[in-house]
Design an enzyme around this catalytic site. Structure first.
Site, PDB file in Angstrom:
ATOM      1  N   GLY A 143       0.711  -1.472  -0.350  1.00  0.00           N
ATOM      2  CA  GLY A 143       0.293   0.112  -0.119  1.00  0.00           C
ATOM      3  C   GLY A 143       0.757   1.492  -0.102  1.00  0.00           C
ATOM      4  N   SER A 144       2.142   0.813   1.526  1.00  0.00           N
ATOM      5  CA  SER A 144       3.469   2.783   0.493  1.00  0.00           C
ATOM      6  C   SER A 144       3.497   3.100  -0.661  1.00  0.00           C
ATOM      7  CB  SER A 144       4.519   2.762   1.822  1.00  0.00           C
ATOM      8  OG  SER A 144       3.970   1.770   2.928  1.00  0.00           O
ATOM      9  N   TYR A 187      -2.825   6.909   7.522  1.00  0.00           N
ATOM     10  CA  TYR A 187      -2.025   5.699   7.690  1.00  0.00           C
ATOM     11  C   TYR A 187      -1.880   5.170   5.912  1.00  0.00           C
ATOM     12  CZ  TYR A 187       2.835   2.704   8.047  1.00  0.00           C
ATOM     13  OH  TYR A 187       3.593   2.703   8.680  1.00  0.00           O
ATOM     14  N   ASP A 227      -8.312   5.089  -0.027  1.00  0.00           N
ATOM     15  CA  ASP A 227      -7.413   3.949  -0.151  1.00  0.00           C
ATOM     16  C   ASP A 227      -7.825   2.903   0.639  1.00  0.00           C
ATOM     17  OD1 ASP A 227      -5.009   2.671   1.096  1.00  0.00           O
ATOM     18  OD2 ASP A 227      -4.281   4.414   2.536  1.00  0.00           O
ATOM     19  N   GLU A 228      -7.918   1.627  -0.435  1.00  0.00           N
ATOM     20  CA  GLU A 228      -9.041   0.789   0.467  1.00  0.00           C
ATOM     21  C   GLU A 228      -7.616  -0.959   0.699  1.00  0.00           C
ATOM     22  OE1 GLU A 228     -12.515  -0.959  -1.156  1.00  0.00           O
ATOM     23  OE2 GLU A 228     -13.445   0.956  -0.975  1.00  0.00           O
ATOM     24  N   VAL A 229      -6.438  -0.207   0.861  1.00  0.00           N
ATOM     25  CA  VAL A 229      -5.759  -1.201   1.741  1.00  0.00           C
ATOM     26  C   VAL A 229      -5.679  -2.336   1.858  1.00  0.00           C
ATOM     27  CG1 VAL A 229      -3.089  -1.162   2.200  1.00  0.00           C
ATOM     28  CG2 VAL A 229      -3.759   0.228   0.878  1.00  0.00           C
ATOM     29  N   LYS A 230      -7.100  -1.773   3.195  1.00  0.00           N
ATOM     30  CA  LYS A 230      -6.951  -2.703   4.670  1.00  0.00           C
ATOM     31  C   LYS A 230      -8.234  -3.226   4.179  1.00  0.00           C
ATOM     32  CE  LYS A 230      -4.653  -2.439   8.627  1.00  0.00           C
ATOM     33  NZ  LYS A 230      -4.951  -1.609   9.958  1.00  0.00           N
ATOM     34  N   THR A 237      12.093  -3.043 -10.060  1.00  0.00           N
ATOM     35  CA  THR A 237      12.285  -4.708 -10.296  1.00  0.00           C
ATOM     36  C   THR A 237      11.219  -5.252 -10.330  1.00  0.00           C
ATOM     37  OG1 THR A 237      14.960  -3.291 -10.170  1.00  0.00           O
ATOM     38  CG2 THR A 237      13.997  -5.810 -11.050  1.00  0.00           C
TER      39      THR A 237
END
Length: 436
Positions: A110-111, A137, A238-241, A295
């Site tokens: 997510g970062s 966050y 932001d739906e990362v979690k 990479t």
């Protein structure tokens, strides 16, 4: 005698990447259970912060990763196409209801996904200003910390033109307004005070996770998006979690009746492997070549795992399963609240649940030390759960979507016992674990 795994960890791995709450040392896992090196099993109500979306050792992921590793289509999408990454991109695009032509950017976490989204917006629009929320966050890279508002990142350099708003918290409402309208008024005032056309992006979580598992008031996200779009600002969700079935819908924003301009996914997308994605308008992700790359982005093994996750979500109707099991979990937590006055609030959607602990229900003073002791005692009893929040007093429950109802009931029993045995944990025992 062989040195204990946790001691070896302390001697060999630097603290820069550790967020520890108790001496958990894992040798294996199955389903929603973790196995320590001595064979002890623990029920995992964190799901590795939501990353283990299908639990541990899920056959669909095992099969997909094994096949991809046995005949890998290279290692990256940087200089060659590969089938797993392209197929996953097509699958993600088909799941997104936004209008117009969209494309995918793949990352590891997510970062890097949030940072890539922000950098691409600035590059494509020429607008570097950004709106975000206190408690948010969005990651731990320099770029993602620049518009994060969590207290643990207070010393990080912030983006020029950052507008940081209070997140709408019905339990601790800004200006005593549980609707969140006071925050929208503040947003309007702040936008009027900056040069027109200077703000390019607005980042918002449909459930603020690390800030305290906070569910905003109904309709807030839609009204927030309307204000932003009136100023030509792209809304990034932001739906990362909390995305990909966890909330009881495939996408968490679906609860709010709006569609973001850009969607960021991570954690559970890889089912435990490093994988993130940005879904954005083509003109944003095509604004430059070789501009946001690493990479191993688009790694075919990780992409194969992502495909297995999406196929399992669809085949097993995991959104409906998360809704049903999440209700069971919250109902159980509500029963605990009748016996334990430390519990001030219970909230959540689907299998993204929070329980805020307070010293007193009237004053709502955060019970930070008690929270640290509670999860430590829970660990001793065989339960893994962590805390979040600006005050470090909210238990966060993001278990594997595949957790059984039997494990939920067992976990509630263990948590009940941990509340009753809080005094068994000393200040010295928790002092060595910084947590948040």
């Amino acid at each position: 005698m062989t040195k204990a795994l946790y001691d070896r960890d302390g001697a060999a791995i630097g603290n820069l990447q550790k967020l520890r709450f108790f001496p958990l040392a894992i040798s294996g896992g199955r389903g929603a259970r973790l196995i320590e090196e001595n064979g002890r099993e623990l029920i995992d109500l964190s799901g590795a912060w939501g990353a283990a979306s299908l639990g541990y050792g899920h056959p669909a992921i095992v099969a997909a990763v094994s096949a991809a590793a046995a005949n890998p289509a290279g290692a990256t999408i940087l200089s060659a196409s590969n089938a797993p990454a392209v197929t996953l991109a097509e699958r993600l695009l088909a799941s997104f209801p936004g209008e117009g032509t969209h494309k995918i950017w793949f990352g590891h976490s997510g970062s890097d996904a949030n940072e890539a989204a922000y950098r691409a917006i600035v590059k494509a629009t020429g607008r570097s200003g950004v709106i975000a929320f206190a408690g948010a966050y969005h990651g731990c890279t320099v770029g993602s910390m620049a518009f994060s508002g969590h207290s643990v990142q207070a010393d990080a350099a912030k983006a020029d033109g950052l507008i940081l708003l209070p997140y709408p918290d019905p339990y601790r409402p800004y200006r005593n307004d549980p609707t969140g309208d006071a925050i929208l008024t503040l947003l309007t005032e702040k936008l009027a005070a900056v040069p027109a056309g200077s703000i390019g992006a607005a980042f918002i979580e449909p459930i603020q996770s690390d800030g305290g598992l906070i569910v905003p008031p109904d309709g807030f996200l839609r009204k927030f998006a309307d204000i932003c779009r009136a100023h030509g600002i792209l809304v990034v969700c932001d739906e990362v979690k909390v995305g990909l079935a966890r909330s009881g819908r495939l996408h968490c924003f679906e609860h709010e009746g709006f569609v973001p301009d850009i969607l960021v996914l991570g954690k559970g997308l890889g089912g435990g492997l490093p994988l993130s994605a940005v879904i954005a308008p083509a003109e944003i992700l095509d604004c430059a070549s070789a501009f946001a790359m690493q990479t191993l982005h688009g790694n075919p093994i990780s992409a194969a795992a992502g495909l297995a996750v999406l196929e399992t979500i669809d085949r097993d109707d995991l959104p409906a399963m998360a809704e049903r099991k999440g209700r069971l979990l919250r109902d159980g937590l509500s029963e605990l609240a009748k016996r334990h006055p430390l519990i001030g609030d219970i909230r959540g959607r689907g299998l993204a649940c929070g329980m805020e602990l307070v010293c007193d229900r009237q004053s709502r003073e955060p019970a930070r030390a008690e929270t640290a002791k509670l999860i430590y005692r829970a660990y001793q009893l065989g339960l893994v759960v962590y805390y979040v929040g600006m005050n470090g007093n909210v238990l966060e429950f993001t278990p594997p979507l595949t957790i059984t109802e039997t494990d939920i009931h067992k976990a509630l029993d263990l948590l009940d016992r941990a509340f009753s045995e809080l005094s068994a944990v000393s200040n010295e025992e928790i002092a060595q674990f910084a947590g948040w």
